[in-house]
Design a protein around this motif. Structure first.
Motif, short mmCIF file in Angstrom:
data_model
loop_
_atom_site.label_atom_id
_atom_site.label_comp_id
_atom_site.label_asym_id
_atom_site.label_seq_id
_atom_site.Cartn_x
_atom_site.Cartn_y
_atom_site.Cartn_z
N UNK A 87 -7.48 12.85 9.18
CA UNK A 87 -7.75 12.39 8.06
C UNK A 87 -6.81 11.32 7.31
N UNK A 88 -7.25 10.30 6.87
CA UNK A 88 -6.37 9.17 6.26
C UNK A 88 -6.99 8.79 4.96
N UNK A 89 -5.95 8.42 4.02
CA UNK A 89 -6.33 7.88 2.89
C UNK A 89 -5.29 6.89 2.35
N UNK A 90 -5.42 5.91 1.61
CA UNK A 90 -4.32 4.72 1.40
C UNK A 90 -4.90 3.96 0.10
N UNK A 104 6.65 8.03 2.54
CA UNK A 104 6.23 8.61 1.39
C UNK A 104 6.56 7.48 -0.03
N UNK A 105 6.31 6.36 0.39
CA UNK A 105 6.86 5.09 -0.39
C UNK A 105 5.65 4.03 -0.43
N UNK A 106 5.94 3.11 -1.05
CA UNK A 106 4.90 2.00 -1.11
C UNK A 106 5.52 0.80 -0.25
N UNK A 107 4.77 0.50 0.45
CA UNK A 107 4.90 -0.45 1.63
C UNK A 107 4.59 -1.84 1.54
N UNK A 108 5.35 -2.95 1.43
CA UNK A 108 4.89 -4.23 1.51
C UNK A 108 4.65 -4.52 2.85
N UNK A 109 3.34 -5.21 2.94
CA UNK A 109 2.95 -5.95 4.29
C UNK A 109 3.64 -7.21 4.66
N UNK A 110 4.00 -7.26 5.95
CA UNK A 110 4.75 -8.46 6.40
C UNK A 110 4.03 -9.80 5.86
N UNK A 152 0.59 -1.23 0.01
CA UNK A 152 -0.06 0.06 0.00
C UNK A 152 0.79 1.37 -0.07
N UNK A 153 0.34 2.07 -0.31
CA UNK A 153 0.58 3.67 -0.24
C UNK A 153 -0.33 4.74 0.54
N UNK A 209 3.83 3.77 8.16
CA UNK A 209 5.30 3.59 7.31
C UNK A 209 5.12 4.25 5.98
N UNK A 210 3.92 3.84 5.49
CA UNK A 210 3.91 4.46 3.99
C UNK A 210 3.67 6.04 4.07
#
Length: 352
Positions: free
Chosen positions: A231-234, A345-351, A204-205, A340-341
């Motif tokens: 406010x949150x968006x992803x 400001x990056x794409x983060x892979x989920x564990x 996700x980002x 973390x994303x």
């Protein structure tokens, strides 16, 4: 039929909803209560007829009480981990409010403890018990809209908007809440995606934003800095290549409690919302080149209560779709990835 003796931890406003739900279920009896607020404990203790020696300032003593069959925890986020740990160590079944913990670092040792000594556990992802959402899940599983390709999901409330001047409360305190609207409302969106599609988040980002940086402390009369998001968006990719757009805010004027999903498949679309909790909209091709739109009533079997599932769990027959320990842990994992994303400001892979 057995009546389960419940110890209730946390006696704020939301506790009254849990008391009502237990009363409606008919097979729960609250025998002990705990809260750090002596006034609240006295008031609820009198309301429920709880003996003085069953009113605990220390929730650990309530959890260890042999007269308590299971604990129900309705507390601010900063004590979630301690209460879950105490229940696991005591082997006490429990129902706890979301989010799982305040921060992910608190979640990891709890999973390790749970894997060593599992305990029947349920978490308060209440929208799994909205009939229209349950019906949407059923239709998706039956392939009524074909392979799911994408979805949009939002959870909007308006009480935090500048228009209303809401004062500083614990939900705006990072030390207590961990996050703002992300953990409070966003955790429900994350859970709903996992519930509807039966798959996990892969990457996700995200963007977290604070719209109102200061609020008035009603105790001191001073302006207090707000360090959590409102406010949150992803954007997320889930297993199977399903793409999702998420948005949540407490600043949506006119939105009371608006949690809704639109799901897009190869052969149709489903729209579902808490604004119409017993119905959903199904769009599909009725004849070649001709779309049909129908509003469907959720069938009777989709009207399941949260405490019906908790009762089944305590009786040793957990039902399909019950939000259990691993659901809550995975939820916290995704919340951490969103943070973390946003920070990197990056794409983060989920564990995995």
């Amino acid at each position: 039929m057995n009546t389960f003796r419940i110890g209730l931890i946390g006696l704020g406003g939301m506790a009254q909803a849990h008391i009502r739900w237990m009363n409606e279920a008919g097979r729960f009896r609250i025998v002990a209560v705990s809260d750090v607020n002596a006034e609240a404990m006295a008031q609820v203790g009198e309301q429920l007829g709880i003996a003085e020696d069953k009113r605990y300032a220390d929730f650990v003593r309530l959890i260890e009480d042999p007269d308590v069959d299971a604990a129900v925890s309705v507390t601010p986020n900063n004590v979630h981990a301690d209460i879950i740990r105490a229940c696991l160590q005591a082997g006490k079944p429990f129902l706890a409010e979301k989010p799982f913990t305040r921060v992910f670092e608190e979640a990891v040792p709890l999973l390790e403890l749970y894997e060593r000594q599992p305990v029947p556990a349920m978490f308060g992802f209440t929208y799994r018990y909205t009939p229209a959402f349950r019906y949407a899940r059923e239709l998706i599983r039956q392939g009524k809209i074909g392979a799911v390709r994408s979805f949009s999901i939002q959870y909007l409330q308006g009480w935090g908007a500048a228009l209303y001047g809401h004062p500083y409360v614990w939900r705006f305190d990072k030390a207590i809440a961990g996050t703002g609207t992300l953990g409070d409302l966003g955790s429900h969106m994350i859970d709903m995606a996992r519930f509807l599609f039966g798959c996990e988040f892969e990457e996700l980002s995200a963007q977290l934003h604070n719209i109102i940086p200061e609020r008035l402390d009603p105790v001191t009369g001073n302006r207090v800095q707000v360090e959590v998001d409102d406010f949150a968006s992803f954007l997320a990719r889930m297993t199977g290549g399903i793409m999702g757009v998420f948005q949540t805010s407490r600043n949506a004027v006119g939105s009371g409690n608006q949690h809704e999903v639109s799901v897009y498949g190869d052969s149709g679309t489903i729209h579902v919302s808490t604004l119409d909790p017993d119905r959903l909209v199904w769009i599909r091709e009725e004849e070649p080149g001709q779309l049909a739109k129908a509003t469907l009533e959720a069938p009777k079997h989709c009207h399941v209560k949260q405490y019906e599932d908790f009762l089944a769990l305590l009786e040793g027959s957990a039902t399909d779709g019950l939000p259990g320990f691993l659901d809550a842990y995975r939820n916290q994992e995704v919340l951490d990835a969103v943070i973390r994303a946003s920070e990197t400001k990056s794409v983060v892979r989920i564990r995995q």
